[in-house]
Scaffold this motif. Structure first.
Motif, mmCIF file in Angstrom:
data_model
loop_
_atom_site.group_PDB
_atom_site.id
_atom_site.type_symbol
_atom_site.label_atom_id
_atom_site.label_comp_id
_atom_site.label_asym_id
_atom_site.label_seq_id
_atom_site.Cartn_x
_atom_site.Cartn_y
_atom_site.Cartn_z
ATOM 1 N N PRO A 195 -6.830 -6.695 2.326
ATOM 2 C CA PRO A 195 -6.456 -6.220 3.657
ATOM 3 C C PRO A 195 -6.421 -7.366 4.659
ATOM 4 N N GLY A 196 -5.670 -7.170 5.737
ATOM 5 C CA GLY A 196 -5.643 -8.175 6.793
ATOM 6 C C GLY A 196 -4.272 -8.304 7.414
ATOM 7 N N ASP A 197 -4.213 -9.045 8.489
ATOM 8 C CA ASP A 197 -3.007 -9.176 9.301
ATOM 9 C C ASP A 197 -2.213 -10.412 8.882
ATOM 10 N N TYR A 240 -2.107 -5.655 2.517
ATOM 11 C CA TYR A 240 -1.855 -4.560 3.455
ATOM 12 C C TYR A 240 -2.675 -4.789 4.710
ATOM 13 N N LEU A 241 -2.356 -4.038 5.771
ATOM 14 C CA LEU A 241 -3.037 -4.239 7.051
ATOM 15 C C LEU A 241 -4.425 -3.595 7.038
ATOM 16 N N ASN A 242 -4.474 -2.266 7.117
ATOM 17 C CA ASN A 242 -5.772 -1.573 7.143
ATOM 18 C C ASN A 242 -5.696 -0.163 6.569
ATOM 19 N N GLU A 243 -4.634 0.142 5.825
ATOM 20 C CA GLU A 243 -4.452 1.483 5.259
ATOM 21 C C GLU A 243 -5.168 1.557 3.906
ATOM 22 N N HIS A 244 -6.504 1.591 3.973
ATOM 23 C CA HIS A 244 -7.315 1.422 2.767
ATOM 24 C C HIS A 244 -7.094 2.511 1.724
ATOM 25 N N ASP A 270 0.801 -1.221 0.000
ATOM 26 C CA ASP A 270 0.000 0.000 0.000
ATOM 27 C C ASP A 270 0.834 1.272 0.000
#
Length: 297
Positions: A110-112, A85-89, A63
């Motif tokens: 997205p996700g961990d 990516y984690l959560n940086e939409h 991202d």
């Protein structure tokens, strides 16, 4: 005859150390919008030449920062890209926009990645949505700085290793059945693997582990024709820096290296393209160091 012409830009002047005095501390993991000044990912400068035409790539941490620069370069070289990516939409959508403007497919997941199940899902999604997998870039990382060992909790240590090294294992293991001869894996290590920062104890330890993981896996998969290499960046201006480092360190970020400045993400793009393409066909278990001149031996 002059060695340079009047209409040729002197490459020494292309990048300068910008002032970071106005950069404020931001929440982890940070976003591109948080950066003052903005980073250069090659949005206007990177020109492709078809080195990755028809290839399918997964990029974790795609991202922003180095991951965004790699995604832009890969797309302009002809690859479709899954951006993990984690959560940086918003950052992820911006990166996808550049991939699609290059005429390539972008898939956002997205996700961990510290979760094994999520890592399996990333690979499965790539195979389903992109039609296969040729390149895996393990780039996402977590770091925090501490002046004392007593500040480093067991929970943070676990999170750092799960994000930086466990996820790499999970993703490679899930990807292996789908990788054909000629496929490549590129892991992001760090100058900290050679010269560990005392305030980044957990992060530096994972980067040392990544070096050894890369060297071992490259040998293990050599008979399969799958090459595994890594890149060891020095100080690069990304959202990770102001979100995880003390403000006084951020203000002087990059000035300690021989080139006297931090690098920009775009300055790593060509190295990842090299390792992803057949131009590096005799390279495996290798590390390419992009450190701004910091010796690693």
């Amino acid at each position: 005859m002059s060695a340079t012409s009047d209409n040729m830009q002197n490459p020494v002047d292309q990048f300068e150390q910008p002032p970071y005095e106005n950069q404020e501390k931001v929440p982890v993991p940070g976003t591109e919008a948080d950066l003052t000044p903005k980073a250069d990912h090659g949005e206007t400068s990177y020109k492709g030449s078809g080195k990755l035409t028809g290839r399918k790539a997964v990029i974790t941490g795609g991202d922003s920062g180095i991951g965004r620069a790699v995604a832009i370069a890969f797309a302009r070289e002809g690859a479709d890209v899954l951006i993990s990516y984690l959560n940086e939409h918003e950052d992820a959508k911006e990166t996808a926009k550049y991939v699609e403007e290059a005429g390539r497919k972008a898939v956002l997941v997205p996700g961990d990645i510290s979760s094994e199940e999520h890592c399996k899902s990333i690979i499965n999604t790539a195979v389903q949505e992109l039609g296969g997998l040729d390149i895996l870039v393990n780039n996402a990382a977590y770091q925090m700085s501490h002046d004392s060992l007593q500040e480093l909790t067991a929970e943070e240590l676990d999170r750092t290793f799960r994000t930086n090294i466990y996820a790499m294992f999970y993703l490679c293991q899930a990807a292996e059945p789908h990788l054909k001869p000629g496929s490549t894996v590129i892991n992001t290590s760090s100058v900290n693997a050679y010269k560990p920062s005392p305030i980044l104890l957990a992060y530096a330890a994972t980067k040392g582990a990544i070096q050894n993981f890369t060297a071992s896996l490259g040998q293990l998969w050599a008979e399969k024709g799958i090459r595994v290499n890594c890149v060891a960046p020095g100080p690069i201006w990304t959202p990770l820096i102001p979100s995880t480092m003390p403000e006084e360190k951020v203000k002087e970020f990059g000035q300690s290296v021989p080139l006297k400045r931090a690098g920009q993400p775009v300055e790593l793009s060509a190295v990842y393209v090299l390792l992803a393409s057949q131009d590096s066909s005799f390279m495996t278990s290798s590390t390419v160091q992009v450190t701004g001149g910091t010796p690693t031996i």
